[in-house]
Design a protein around this motif. Structure first.
Motif, PDB file in Angstrom:
ATOM      1  N   ASP A  79     -26.642 -70.652 -17.590  1.00  0.00           N
ATOM      2  CA  ASP A  79     -26.174 -71.015 -16.247  1.00  0.00           C
ATOM      3  C   ASP A  79     -25.763 -69.775 -15.467  1.00  0.00           C
ATOM      4  O   ASP A  79     -26.068 -69.643 -14.280  1.00  0.00           O
ATOM      5  CB  ASP A  79     -25.004 -71.999 -16.324  1.00  0.00           C
ATOM      6  N   PHE A  80     -25.061 -68.864 -16.144  1.00  0.00           N
ATOM      7  CA  PHE A  80     -24.641 -67.629 -15.485  1.00  0.00           C
ATOM      8  C   PHE A  80     -25.851 -66.837 -15.005  1.00  0.00           C
ATOM      9  O   PHE A  80     -25.917 -66.399 -13.863  1.00  0.00           O
ATOM     10  CB  PHE A  80     -23.798 -66.792 -16.455  1.00  0.00           C
ATOM     11  N   GLU A  81     -26.845 -66.668 -15.880  1.00  0.00           N
ATOM     12  CA  GLU A  81     -28.022 -65.875 -15.510  1.00  0.00           C
ATOM     13  C   GLU A  81     -28.856 -66.544 -14.416  1.00  0.00           C
ATOM     14  O   GLU A  81     -29.517 -65.874 -13.637  1.00  0.00           O
ATOM     15  CB  GLU A  81     -28.898 -65.610 -16.738  1.00  0.00           C
ATOM     16  N   ARG A  82     -28.817 -67.853 -14.340  1.00  0.00           N
ATOM     17  CA  ARG A  82     -29.550 -68.570 -13.295  1.00  0.00           C
ATOM     18  C   ARG A  82     -28.760 -68.650 -11.998  1.00  0.00           C
ATOM     19  O   ARG A  82     -29.230 -69.195 -11.005  1.00  0.00           O
ATOM     20  CB  ARG A  82     -29.879 -69.985 -13.781  1.00  0.00           C
ATOM     21  N   GLY A  83     -27.545 -68.134 -12.026  1.00  0.00           N
ATOM     22  CA  GLY A  83     -26.718 -68.135 -10.820  1.00  0.00           C
ATOM     23  C   GLY A  83     -26.059 -69.460 -10.532  1.00  0.00           C
ATOM     24  O   GLY A  83     -25.580 -69.686  -9.423  1.00  0.00           O
ATOM     25  N   GLU A 128     -37.531 -57.790 -30.902  1.00  0.00           N
ATOM     26  CA  GLU A 128     -38.173 -56.975 -29.865  1.00  0.00           C
ATOM     27  C   GLU A 128     -38.740 -57.885 -28.769  1.00  0.00           C
ATOM     28  O   GLU A 128     -38.602 -57.589 -27.579  1.00  0.00           O
ATOM     29  CB  GLU A 128     -39.281 -56.102 -30.477  1.00  0.00           C
ATOM     30  N   GLN A 129     -39.363 -58.988 -29.152  1.00  0.00           N
ATOM     31  CA  GLN A 129     -39.884 -59.938 -28.165  1.00  0.00           C
ATOM     32  C   GLN A 129     -38.751 -60.523 -27.321  1.00  0.00           C
ATOM     33  O   GLN A 129     -38.925 -60.757 -26.124  1.00  0.00           O
ATOM     34  CB  GLN A 129     -40.664 -61.069 -28.844  1.00  0.00           C
ATOM     35  N   LEU A 130     -37.603 -60.768 -27.937  1.00  0.00           N
ATOM     36  CA  LEU A 130     -36.470 -61.318 -27.183  1.00  0.00           C
ATOM     37  C   LEU A 130     -36.067 -60.382 -26.045  1.00  0.00           C
ATOM     38  O   LEU A 130     -35.717 -60.841 -24.954  1.00  0.00           O
ATOM     39  CB  LEU A 130     -35.267 -61.544 -28.108  1.00  0.00           C
ATOM     40  N   THR A 131     -36.129 -59.080 -26.289  1.00  0.00           N
ATOM     41  CA  THR A 131     -35.725 -58.125 -25.255  1.00  0.00           C
ATOM     42  C   THR A 131     -36.694 -58.128 -24.073  1.00  0.00           C
ATOM     43  O   THR A 131     -36.375 -57.585 -23.020  1.00  0.00           O
ATOM     44  CB  THR A 131     -35.609 -56.689 -25.805  1.00  0.00           C
ATOM     45  N   ARG A 132     -37.854 -58.743 -24.242  1.00  0.00           N
ATOM     46  CA  ARG A 132     -38.855 -58.811 -23.167  1.00  0.00           C
ATOM     47  C   ARG A 132     -38.735 -60.070 -22.312  1.00  0.00           C
ATOM     48  O   ARG A 132     -39.481 -60.227 -21.352  1.00  0.00           O
ATOM     49  CB  ARG A 132     -40.254 -58.717 -23.774  1.00  0.00           C
ATOM     50  N   ILE A 133     -37.833 -60.975 -22.672  1.00  0.00           N
ATOM     51  CA  ILE A 133     -37.626 -62.173 -21.858  1.00  0.00           C
ATOM     52  C   ILE A 133     -36.779 -61.769 -20.660  1.00  0.00           C
ATOM     53  O   ILE A 133     -35.646 -61.309 -20.822  1.00  0.00           O
ATOM     54  CB  ILE A 133     -36.921 -63.298 -22.641  1.00  0.00           C
ATOM     55  N   PRO A 134     -37.300 -61.911 -19.444  1.00  0.00           N
ATOM     56  CA  PRO A 134     -36.543 -61.473 -18.266  1.00  0.00           C
ATOM     57  C   PRO A 134     -35.234 -62.245 -18.075  1.00  0.00           C
ATOM     58  O   PRO A 134     -35.119 -63.421 -18.432  1.00  0.00           O
ATOM     59  CB  PRO A 134     -37.506 -61.752 -17.109  1.00  0.00           C
ATOM     60  N   TYR A 135     -34.292 -61.552 -17.512  1.00  0.00           N
ATOM     61  CA  TYR A 135     -32.992 -62.121 -17.137  1.00  0.00           C
ATOM     62  C   TYR A 135     -33.218 -63.402 -16.331  1.00  0.00           C
ATOM     63  O   TYR A 135     -34.047 -63.441 -15.418  1.00  0.00           O
ATOM     64  CB  TYR A 135     -32.251 -61.088 -16.298  1.00  0.00           C
ATOM     65  N   GLY A 136     -32.487 -64.442 -16.675  1.00  0.00           N
ATOM     66  CA  GLY A 136     -32.568 -65.691 -15.933  1.00  0.00           C
ATOM     67  C   GLY A 136     -33.745 -66.572 -16.304  1.00  0.00           C
ATOM     68  O   GLY A 136     -33.908 -67.649 -15.738  1.00  0.00           O
ATOM     69  N   GLU A 137     -34.575 -66.126 -17.229  1.00  0.00           N
ATOM     70  CA  GLU A 137     -35.725 -66.923 -17.658  1.00  0.00           C
ATOM     71  C   GLU A 137     -35.546 -67.339 -19.109  1.00  0.00           C
ATOM     72  O   GLU A 137     -34.706 -66.801 -19.825  1.00  0.00           O
ATOM     73  CB  GLU A 137     -37.024 -66.125 -17.512  1.00  0.00           C
ATOM     74  N   TYR A 154     -22.891 -56.526 -16.933  1.00  0.00           N
ATOM     75  CA  TYR A 154     -23.649 -57.774 -17.107  1.00  0.00           C
ATOM     76  C   TYR A 154     -22.783 -58.968 -16.705  1.00  0.00           C
ATOM     77  O   TYR A 154     -23.195 -59.798 -15.890  1.00  0.00           O
ATOM     78  CB  TYR A 154     -24.114 -57.903 -18.561  1.00  0.00           C
ATOM     79  N   PHE A 155     -21.588 -59.070 -17.270  1.00  0.00           N
ATOM     80  CA  PHE A 155     -20.707 -60.192 -16.962  1.00  0.00           C
ATOM     81  C   PHE A 155     -20.252 -60.172 -15.507  1.00  0.00           C
ATOM     82  O   PHE A 155     -19.892 -61.204 -14.947  1.00  0.00           O
ATOM     83  CB  PHE A 155     -19.503 -60.220 -17.898  1.00  0.00           C
ATOM     84  N   GLY A 156     -20.286 -59.004 -14.875  1.00  0.00           N
ATOM     85  CA  GLY A 156     -19.940 -58.892 -13.460  1.00  0.00           C
ATOM     86  C   GLY A 156     -21.125 -59.161 -12.537  1.00  0.00           C
ATOM     87  O   GLY A 156     -20.992 -59.058 -11.320  1.00  0.00           O
ATOM     88  N   GLY A 157     -22.283 -59.464 -13.108  1.00  0.00           N
ATOM     89  CA  GLY A 157     -23.462 -59.772 -12.307  1.00  0.00           C
ATOM     90  C   GLY A 157     -24.168 -58.541 -11.763  1.00  0.00           C
ATOM     91  O   GLY A 157     -25.002 -58.649 -10.861  1.00  0.00           O
ATOM     92  N   ARG A 158     -23.874 -57.358 -12.314  1.00  0.00           N
ATOM     93  CA  ARG A 158     -24.452 -56.108 -11.805  1.00  0.00           C
ATOM     94  C   ARG A 158     -25.517 -55.519 -12.724  1.00  0.00           C
ATOM     95  O   ARG A 158     -26.085 -54.481 -12.402  1.00  0.00           O
ATOM     96  CB  ARG A 158     -23.347 -55.074 -11.599  1.00  0.00           C
ATOM     97  N   LEU A 159     -25.798 -56.162 -13.860  1.00  0.00           N
ATOM     98  CA  LEU A 159     -26.768 -55.639 -14.820  1.00  0.00           C
ATOM     99  C   LEU A 159     -27.595 -56.798 -15.353  1.00  0.00           C
ATOM    100  O   LEU A 159     -27.042 -57.834 -15.722  1.00  0.00           O
ATOM    101  CB  LEU A 159     -26.039 -54.951 -15.987  1.00  0.00           C
ATOM    102  N   THR A 160     -28.913 -56.615 -15.381  1.00  0.00           N
ATOM    103  CA  THR A 160     -29.788 -57.679 -15.871  1.00  0.00           C
ATOM    104  C   THR A 160     -30.561 -57.299 -17.129  1.00  0.00           C
ATOM    105  O   THR A 160     -31.221 -58.142 -17.717  1.00  0.00           O
ATOM    106  CB  THR A 160     -30.775 -58.120 -14.782  1.00  0.00           C
ATOM    107  N   SER A 161     -30.519 -56.036 -17.519  1.00  0.00           N
ATOM    108  CA  SER A 161     -31.128 -55.626 -18.789  1.00  0.00           C
ATOM    109  C   SER A 161     -30.316 -54.474 -19.363  1.00  0.00           C
ATOM    110  O   SER A 161     -29.730 -53.690 -18.633  1.00  0.00           O
ATOM    111  CB  SER A 161     -32.597 -55.233 -18.612  1.00  0.00           C
ATOM    112  N   ARG A 168     -31.848 -66.975 -24.594  1.00  0.00           N
ATOM    113  CA  ARG A 168     -32.912 -67.333 -23.658  1.00  0.00           C
ATOM    114  C   ARG A 168     -34.045 -68.118 -24.308  1.00  0.00           C
ATOM    115  O   ARG A 168     -35.049 -68.388 -23.667  1.00  0.00           O
ATOM    116  CB  ARG A 168     -33.467 -66.069 -23.001  1.00  0.00           C
ATOM    117  N   VAL A 169     -33.886 -68.494 -25.567  1.00  0.00           N
ATOM    118  CA  VAL A 169     -34.921 -69.247 -26.270  1.00  0.00           C
ATOM    119  C   VAL A 169     -34.508 -70.714 -26.341  1.00  0.00           C
ATOM    120  O   VAL A 169     -33.387 -71.038 -26.743  1.00  0.00           O
ATOM    121  CB  VAL A 169     -35.175 -68.676 -27.682  1.00  0.00           C
ATOM    122  N   ILE A 170     -35.436 -71.587 -25.947  1.00  0.00           N
ATOM    123  CA  ILE A 170     -35.163 -73.023 -25.876  1.00  0.00           C
ATOM    124  C   ILE A 170     -36.223 -73.794 -26.655  1.00  0.00           C
ATOM    125  O   ILE A 170     -37.253 -73.242 -27.047  1.00  0.00           O
ATOM    126  CB  ILE A 170     -35.116 -73.508 -24.415  1.00  0.00           C
ATOM    127  N   GLY A 171     -35.988 -75.079 -26.838  1.00  0.00           N
ATOM    128  CA  GLY A 171     -36.945 -75.940 -27.510  1.00  0.00           C
ATOM    129  C   GLY A 171     -38.174 -76.187 -26.658  1.00  0.00           C
ATOM    130  O   GLY A 171     -38.156 -75.997 -25.434  1.00  0.00           O
TER     131      GLY A 171
END
Length: 169
Positions: free
Chosen positions: A161-165, A92-101, A67-74, A138-141
């Motif tokens: 920032d990392f997940e958004r590249g 469980e809902q948190l695990t459904r939020i896609p990487y970078g979103e 993940y930290f190497g940018g090779r895993l998104t879930s 990944r949860v924001i206001g």
């Protein structure tokens, strides 16, 4: 994802955020991932003795490194999350939020069928015992602002920032 188990041991690994404490249950599933200085971090004695050998730790460390190497998104590491039924449904809902979103607390409450429960969702989110892997960062206001994060807002910003590249470790 299993539920309600007994902690048996822990280990500590390095990460771009400093040391991460991984906690395993009696069946070898990961039931905790805590950052140094994290809010709602259990007392050290609650982690059980240090033991670097359980398979849960190898799998989690391998996936976190990827993940930290940018090779895993879930993540697919087996989890044993301890909490109330409502907390576990939020996690469980948190695990459904896609990487970078990101999602808002209100969106998570809606997804749970409880549109008025955004505050309760926020409280459950803050008690997530397996940070990063269960991506509470990944949860924001509702206005798009970065709001509370047990690991600190700076870490939350860096993870997003990392997940958004837009940032690399």
């Amino acid at each position: 994802m299993t539920t309600e188990s007994t902690v048996t041991c822990h280990t500590v690994i390095d990460s771009p955020y400093g040391p991460l404490t991984l906690v395993a249950d009696a069946e070898g599933a990961l039931c905790g991932l805590y950052m140094a200085g994290q809010r709602h971090r259990p007392a050290e004695e609650d982690f059980g003795p240090r033991d670097d050998t359980p398979a849960a730790f190898f799998e989690a460390e391998e996936q976190l490194t990827a993940y930290f190497g940018g090779r895993l998104t879930s993540f697919t590491v087996e989890l044993a999350l301890r909490g109330t039924p409502f907390q576990r449904s939020v996690w469980e809902q948190l695990t459904r939020i896609p990487y970078g979103e990101t999602r808002t607390y209100g969106e998570l409450a809606d997804a749970l069928g409880s549109p008025g429960a955004s505050r309760a969702v926020g409280l459950a989110n803050g008690r997530n015992p397996v940070g990063i892997i269960v991506p509470c960062h990944r949860v924001i206001g509702s206005d798009g602002s970065l709001t509370g994060y047990g690991g600190g807002l700076d870490r939350k910003r860096r993870l997003l920032d990392f997940e958004r590249g837009t940032a690399l470790f």
